[in-house]
Enzyme design. Structure first.
Site, PDB file in Angstrom:
ATOM      1  N   ASP A 343      -2.683   3.778  11.456  1.00 48.96           N
ATOM      2  CA  ASP A 343      -2.881   4.125  10.061  1.00 48.96           C
ATOM      3  C   ASP A 343      -1.898   5.221   9.648  1.00 48.96           C
ATOM      4  OD1 ASP A 343      -4.636   4.195   7.570  1.00 48.96           O
ATOM      5  OD2 ASP A 343      -4.801   6.274   8.247  1.00 48.96           O
ATOM      6  N   GLU A 379       1.472   1.013  10.082  1.00 46.69           N
ATOM      7  CA  GLU A 379       1.384   1.030   8.630  1.00 46.69           C
ATOM      8  C   GLU A 379       2.485   2.002   8.201  1.00 46.69           C
ATOM      9  OE1 GLU A 379      -1.961   1.616   5.143  1.00 46.69           O
ATOM     10  OE2 GLU A 379      -1.900   3.066   6.779  1.00 46.69           O
TER      11      GLU A 379
END
Length: 757
Positions: A343, A379
């Site tokens: 993330d 990401e």
């Protein structure tokens, strides 16, 4: 309490069958107490008197699995200098393998008194604090092995443990919403029916439920608020929270592996749940605040925030990096997971201020013999300056391709001037990834993800409808590149309903037959809706869970059929970029590996990329020389395919190309009428491609090879030179395969980043 000196490594609580070794790092500590708790909450404190290289440790021969524990750290409390030690605050072991209980947001969890942030609060927090749990590390893996699915054969399914299983009628009620529910035969059967190879689970590290959400009657559903990087989230356990959650998680992984399905974890190493200077003191903040967090240079009371959550982990400190790397290795070696999706991974590249692809974290991953061998998915953005880094991660990494999502959404909603980039995205995004030696599989292609509209909502809403989140519809992304197909929200109009279904088939077929690695959002294959809410991070309810009772079985079958087509034909999952380009060829020259086709059936010329038919295109994929395995595992040479994309509001009649491509073609996929396939179309015949639809045709019968071997030195076409939103050119130079006149799209911001992380 009997204690022995113990060992400084490994960190955390390690049970060896006779007793438990405890070790914790703190350079800021002057004294550290280990706190053991009985079932009635009675606390026993043990001084850790042995210290090696700032690691405090002891071995307790009579302590075993199920024991709750925490730490108290004595030292300087001077927030302006970055020090926040306060022995009145019980601290969770950063290396705890399991946790028990929850925090209740009592005043005692904070090192200051509410309303006076510069004050000091010395109330004891132990009775309000989550505890670490000593676990039994032994587990019968029954010969479990990692499936090791090659990227080229990977189909990812992003799912939430609870959302995937909470309403499934075949799962026993007590297992719904748990790791055991994910391992249930009904769920595994569904994944196998789809052809999924890799299950990507949203955060399962122990996380904290935000107080501000609880006050609104909501909760942190997504889990991007980690407090324990080694502990599986206890609320996803059907069997208990005294270490049983670890055994249940391992059993889930073992069962998925038995079915040939990999497990990838969505991990949040960029920040923790302790927030900024106004957040609670739960773990790292009280253990060694300056070592674990990025602090402001001028006043170290305050935290640098590249994540939108209040703090950022200090990836330039060796013990902070060790925490991350130890966690990654633990989940691979002890929990048997097969990879990670990071993330806001750009935050991990901020060793100083700017994003640095050569940051220490990436160097550690590169040389680590364990972590470097599993799937690593970034990401590739954060909320800091220059944070949009699509295409800029190191060679062994793959990336969520936000530009693929944006372009495919725009093309299928009929936006003008998207044809050139659409062609580049579905052919592997060479312009983003080839410059540093990566292959098409570097691109994780997706249309939807947990953050943003579901696929049904993407074709049903023009605007977000996030009122249920309690923020006056101000949260979530406003620019979704969506089109409601004529009516906002639910409708009984059969024409609009049919169009929405057809458009979903377009998206899914495009995704699954593009070069790169496809990722499906859980429930998109069966018609999941969030009623227009594109930011359900706080919605732990029927709004966010999969509605299995109303699953669209025909759409599920369609997805499974397209996945099988992809699996059986390596033409759709090439390991190298295309080397052909739409140029004029002389007679008797071999066919390129890819040819972009006009409606007249001719190869696209450079000037035609800006022509009037810019919402439709055909593409010839040359399967000659592309080798793979058939359904029985035998080696085969693939055949040729045609794909036609028509985003116009009217039917476009294409002329099937001449017989040098193939004498005849069989329709394999028809998104306008999925029940009709198998029709044969001869070379040179007209072929109607209905409005807003896609056709896939296979050469019939298989033809003799007509091409030369694929070159690995040139690039695909068409491509575009990407430019990040901050204006930094993300490619070293324009790819030579870009045909003159191909539209070069303007930089796009992330269209789906609405959650607080």
């Amino acid at each position: 309490m009997q204690t022995w000196p113990g060992n400084p490594y490994p960190l955390g609580a390690t049970y060896d069958g006779s007793g438990t070794n405890f070790a914790i790092f703190s350079e800021a500590a002057e004294r550290v107490e280990l706190c053991l708790f009985d079932d009635d909450g009675t606390e026993t404190r043990v001084d850790l008197i042995e210290v090696d290289a700032y690691v405090w440790h002891a071995y307790l021969p009579n302590v075993g699995p199920g024991q709750e524990y925490g730490f108290r750290v004595h030292g300087e409390y001077a927030p302006e200098r970055g020090h926040r030690a306060n022995p009145n605050k019980l601290l969770l072991d950063p290396y705890a393998k399991a946790t028990s209980g929850d925090i209740d947001w009592d005043q005692s969890l904070f090192s200051y008194t509410f309303g006076a942030p510069d004050s000091r609060n010395d109330e004891d927090s132990a009775s309000h604090m989550v505890k670490g749990v000593v676990i039994n590390p032994f587990f019968d893996w029954q010969g479990d092995r990692h499936p090791k699915v090659p990227y080229g054969e990977t189909v990812i399914y992003e799912a939430h443990v609870k959302g995937l299983t909470k309403t499934h009628p075949d799962i026993p009620e007590e297992q719904r919403g748990t790791y055991a529910g994910v391992a249930h035969p009904a769920v595994i059967g569904h994944l196998k029916r789809l052809g999924v190879t890799t299950l990507e689970l949203m955060p399962v590290h122990q996380y904290v439920n935000d107080s501000i959400l609880q006050q609104k009657g909501l909760s942190n559903y997504w889990g991007y608020n980690t407090i324990g990087f080694f502990a599986p989230h206890s609320h996803y356990s059907a069997s208990g929270d005294r270490g049983q959650q670890v055994q249940e998680f391992k059993a889930m992984v073992r069962t998925l592996h038995d079915a040939g399905i990999e497990v990838v974890l969505d991990v949040v190493y960029n920040h923790t749940a302790e927030g900024n200077h106004l957040g609670p003191t739960l773990s790292l903040k009280g253990i060694d605040n300056a070592a674990y967090y990025r602090l402001m240079d001028d006043d170290q009371r305050y935290y640098r925030d590249y994540t939108g959550t209040g703090n950022s982990l200090n990836v330039r400190h060796p013990h902070s990096l060790q925490l991350i790397m130890d966690s990654l290795r633990y989940w691979v070696t002890e929990m048997h997971v097969d990879g990670f999706r990071f993330d806001l991974a750009a935050a991990l590249a901020r060793e100083f201020y700017e994003v640095d692809r050569l940051a220490t974290f990436f160097e550690l991953v590169q040389q680590d013999p364990i972590v470097s061998q599993v799937k690593l998915i970034a990401e590739p953005w954060d909320v800091g300056p220059g944070g949009y880094q699509v295409g800029n991660f190191p060679p062994q990494w793959t990336e969520w391709n936000g530009r693929y999502r944006d372009t495919v959404r725009d093309f299928w909603r009929g936006e003008p001037s998207t044809l050139g980039e659409f062609a580049s995205r579905i052919s592997g995004s060479a312009d983003l990834y080839e410059h540093d030696g990566r292959r098409p599989v570097a691109s994780i292609n997706f249309i939807t993800a947990h953050d943003g509209f579901t696929l049904l909502d993407l074709v049903s809403y023009n605007d977000k409808h996030n009122q249920a989140n309690g923020e006056d519809n101000n949260d979530g992304e406003s620019h979704n590149r969506s089109w409601n197909s004529g009516v906002e929200g639910p409708t009984d109009d059969p024409e609009i309903t049919a169009l929405r279904l057809q458009r979903r088939r377009n998206f899914l077929a495009t995704l699954l037959l593009s070069q790169g690695v496809p990722m499906i959002l859980h429930g998109d294959e069966l018609g999941r809706t969030q009623l227009g809410n594109n930011n359900v991070y706080a919605q732990d309810s029927e709004l966010s869970w999969i509605d299995w009772a109303h699953a669209d079985q025909e759409l599920i079958d369609f997805v499974g059929e397209v996945v099988r087509l992809r699996r059986h034909h390596p033409t759709f999952r090439r390991t190298r970029y295309f080397n052909g380009r739409p140029v004029r060829r002389g007679q008797d020259e071999p066919l390129p590996d890819i040819v972009w086709l006009t409606p007249e059936g001719d190869a696209m010329q450079p000037e035609e990329w800006d022509s009037g038919f810019g919402k439709s295109v055909g593409v010839f994929l040359n399967g000659d020389g592309i080798r793979g395995r058939d359904s029985r595992g035998g080696r085969v040479t693939d055949v040729n395919f045609l794909m036609y994309f028509n985003a116009h509001s009217e039917t476009v009649t294409f002329t099937v190309p001449s017989d040098e491509y193939a004498h005849a073609w069989k329709i394999r996929i028809d998104t306008a009428d999925p029940g009709e396939k198998g029709d044969i179309v001869a070379a040179g015949e007209p072929l109607d491609v209905p409005a807003r639809s896609m056709l896939v045709l296979r050469a019939e019968p298989p033809q003799e090879p007509t091409s030369t071997p694929v070159s690995t030195t040139t690039t695909s076409a068409p491509t575009a030179t990407p430019t990040a939103p901050d204006g930094v050119d993300t490619a070293t130079e324009a790819m030579t395969a870009t045909p003159p006149g191909t539209p070069r799209p303007a930089p796009t911001a992330d269209a789906g980043k609405g959650d607080p992380t």
